[in-house]
Write an enzyme that holds these catalytic residues in place. Sequence first.
Site, PDB file in Angstrom:
ATOM      1  N   ASN A  10       5.738   0.604  -5.547  1.00  0.00           N
ATOM      2  CA  ASN A  10       6.927   0.042  -4.893  1.00  0.00           C
ATOM      3  C   ASN A  10       6.519  -0.540  -3.538  1.00  0.00           C
ATOM      4  OD1 ASN A  10       9.322  -0.190  -3.259  1.00  0.00           O
ATOM      5  ND2 ASN A  10      10.387   1.046  -4.777  1.00  0.00           N
ATOM      6  N   ASP A  12       8.621  -2.094  -1.341  1.00  0.00           N
ATOM      7  CA  ASP A  12       9.785  -2.315  -0.470  1.00  0.00           C
ATOM      8  C   ASP A  12       9.458  -2.198   1.011  1.00  0.00           C
ATOM      9  OD1 ASP A  12      11.298  -2.592  -2.736  1.00  0.00           O
ATOM     10  OD2 ASP A  12      12.330  -0.672  -2.555  1.00  0.00           O
ATOM     11  N   HIS A  13       8.658  -1.180   1.348  1.00  0.00           N
ATOM     12  CA  HIS A  13       8.504  -0.874   2.769  1.00  0.00           C
ATOM     13  C   HIS A  13       7.463  -1.734   3.470  1.00  0.00           C
ATOM     14  CE1 HIS A  13      11.627   1.985   2.529  1.00  0.00           C
ATOM     15  NE2 HIS A  13      11.024   2.605   1.528  1.00  0.00           N
ATOM     16  N   ARG A  21      10.332  -6.924  12.558  1.00  0.00           N
ATOM     17  CA  ARG A  21       9.916  -7.896  13.568  1.00  0.00           C
ATOM     18  C   ARG A  21      10.639  -9.237  13.400  1.00  0.00           C
ATOM     19  NH1 ARG A  21       5.246  -7.834  16.902  1.00  0.00           N
ATOM     20  NH2 ARG A  21       5.551  -9.481  18.453  1.00  0.00           N
ATOM     21  N   HIS A  46      13.071  -3.263  -4.868  1.00  0.00           N
ATOM     22  CA  HIS A  46      14.509  -2.980  -4.872  1.00  0.00           C
ATOM     23  C   HIS A  46      15.210  -3.980  -3.959  1.00  0.00           C
ATOM     24  CE1 HIS A  46      17.867   0.261  -4.077  1.00  0.00           C
ATOM     25  NE2 HIS A  46      18.359  -0.890  -4.523  1.00  0.00           N
ATOM     26  N   ARG A  48      18.212  -4.582  -2.293  1.00  0.00           N
ATOM     27  CA  ARG A  48      19.453  -3.903  -1.912  1.00  0.00           C
ATOM     28  C   ARG A  48      20.545  -4.907  -1.547  1.00  0.00           C
ATOM     29  NH1 ARG A  48      20.161   1.415  -0.352  1.00  0.00           N
ATOM     30  NH2 ARG A  48      18.412   2.788  -0.843  1.00  0.00           N
ATOM     31  N   ARG A  52      17.994  -4.959   3.247  1.00  0.00           N
ATOM     32  CA  ARG A  52      17.308  -4.308   4.368  1.00  0.00           C
ATOM     33  C   ARG A  52      15.789  -4.399   4.275  1.00  0.00           C
ATOM     34  NH1 ARG A  52      18.863   1.988   3.522  1.00  0.00           N
ATOM     35  NH2 ARG A  52      20.931   1.026   3.427  1.00  0.00           N
ATOM     36  N   HIS A  53      15.267  -4.639   3.085  1.00  0.00           N
ATOM     37  CA  HIS A  53      13.813  -4.842   2.984  1.00  0.00           C
ATOM     38  C   HIS A  53      13.505  -6.054   2.095  1.00  0.00           C
ATOM     39  CE1 HIS A  53      14.666  -2.081  -0.340  1.00  0.00           C
ATOM     40  NE2 HIS A  53      14.713  -1.031   0.444  1.00  0.00           N
ATOM     41  N   GLU A  73      14.506  -3.103  -9.177  1.00  0.00           N
ATOM     42  CA  GLU A  73      15.522  -2.089  -8.913  1.00  0.00           C
ATOM     43  C   GLU A  73      16.772  -2.752  -8.357  1.00  0.00           C
ATOM     44  OE1 GLU A  73      13.052   2.034  -8.207  1.00  0.00           O
ATOM     45  OE2 GLU A  73      13.901   1.018  -6.468  1.00  0.00           O
ATOM     46  N   THR A 103      17.547   5.979   1.959  1.00  0.00           N
ATOM     47  CA  THR A 103      16.847   5.687   0.718  1.00  0.00           C
ATOM     48  C   THR A 103      17.720   6.176  -0.417  1.00  0.00           C
ATOM     49  OG1 THR A 103      14.739   5.958  -0.467  1.00  0.00           O
ATOM     50  CG2 THR A 103      15.570   7.872   0.735  1.00  0.00           C
ATOM     51  N   THR A 104      17.336   5.921  -1.635  1.00  0.00           N
ATOM     52  CA  THR A 104      18.181   6.272  -2.769  1.00  0.00           C
ATOM     53  C   THR A 104      18.352   7.782  -2.868  1.00  0.00           C
ATOM     54  OG1 THR A 104      17.368   4.332  -3.943  1.00  0.00           O
ATOM     55  CG2 THR A 104      18.499   5.993  -5.253  1.00  0.00           C
ATOM     56  N   GLU A 154      14.521   6.899 -15.590  1.00  0.00           N
ATOM     57  CA  GLU A 154      13.621   7.358 -14.533  1.00  0.00           C
ATOM     58  C   GLU A 154      14.264   8.571 -13.890  1.00  0.00           C
ATOM     59  OE1 GLU A 154      11.408   5.940 -10.391  1.00  0.00           O
ATOM     60  OE2 GLU A 154      12.016   4.437 -11.884  1.00  0.00           O
ATOM     61  N   HIS A 197      10.225   9.082  -6.796  1.00  0.00           N
ATOM     62  CA  HIS A 197      10.916   9.313  -5.526  1.00  0.00           C
ATOM     63  C   HIS A 197      10.265  10.474  -4.772  1.00  0.00           C
ATOM     64  CE1 HIS A 197      14.222   8.177  -2.852  1.00  0.00           C
ATOM     65  NE2 HIS A 197      14.179   9.433  -2.458  1.00  0.00           N
ATOM     66  N   GLY A 198       9.629  10.126  -3.660  1.00  0.00           N
ATOM     67  CA  GLY A 198       9.066  11.131  -2.762  1.00  0.00           C
ATOM     68  C   GLY A 198       7.694  11.648  -3.148  1.00  0.00           C
ATOM     69  N   GLY A 219       6.162   4.530  -3.811  1.00  0.00           N
ATOM     70  CA  GLY A 219       6.169   3.468  -2.824  1.00  0.00           C
ATOM     71  C   GLY A 219       5.960   3.917  -1.395  1.00  0.00           C
ATOM     72  N   HIS A 220       6.933   4.626  -0.842  1.00  0.00           N
ATOM     73  CA  HIS A 220       6.922   4.918   0.594  1.00  0.00           C
ATOM     74  C   HIS A 220       5.643   5.621   1.016  1.00  0.00           C
ATOM     75  CE1 HIS A 220       7.996   7.148   4.301  1.00  0.00           C
ATOM     76  NE2 HIS A 220       8.629   6.036   4.586  1.00  0.00           N
TER      77      HIS A 220
END
Length: 247
Positions: A10, A12-13, A21, A46, A48, A52-53, A73, A103-104, A154, A197-198, A219-220
């Site tokens: 992922n 996204d981040h 920035r 994702h 959103r 936001r990303h 996503e 986050t989700t 998932e 997730h996580g 991802g994160h």
Amino acid sequence: MAQRLRLGVNIDHVATLRNARGGAMPDPVRAAVMAQAAGADGITAHLREDRRHIRDADIGAIMDAITIPLNFEMAATPEMQKIALTHRPHAACIVPERREERTTEGGLEVAGNANWMGDYIAPLRDAGCRVSLFIAADPAQIDAAARIGAPVIELHTGAYCDFDAEGDFAARDAELARLIAGAKQAADLGLEVHMGHGLSYANVAPIAAIPEVVELNIGHFLIGEAVFVGLSTAISEMRSHMDAARR
């Protein structure tokens, strides 16, 4: 050795950093290409509702730049359905979304909205998208996912990861048991099982060892680790943890 476990990265981040920035860097498309070169089996992004990303233009650019599948996503809204039908990504993962969350949080409520959700995913399936539903490891939600014709689920691993980080190992093990049972239930119903997730190096092994799971989406943690060691190294290290758990 058990079936090789797929890794979806992922990105996204990377876009979160870019948007902080307000410029064009770092470029999530470049991250997708690098992840592919490092051995990712797919890219997750994702879009959103508040952008936001990931932004709209990123989706087409990512699909043009990679040869591995894109897992798109999306919230279950008419706007996102229209975007998915325009781009027709390999996979469309329906996730719950609230504006105020970081986050989700939690999984979709499928059981209580089965008729509506079935109607929502039908055009995506007809367009060739492999629809996935992001749900908790709850028997009623898994049954409902199968009933409405979603080919993939998932399972949300966030609670398992949170309990592990907090040192509440009894709760962690109970959540792991629910995930194991949920994966078996889903596979018995003919569903393809993903989890995410996580997940991190520290907690991925017990999840990767679940035989019914065919894909992890991470991802994160990988983007954070990449700040220190680079994205390719972070992905390779995660791949090694996943492979070791399958031996």
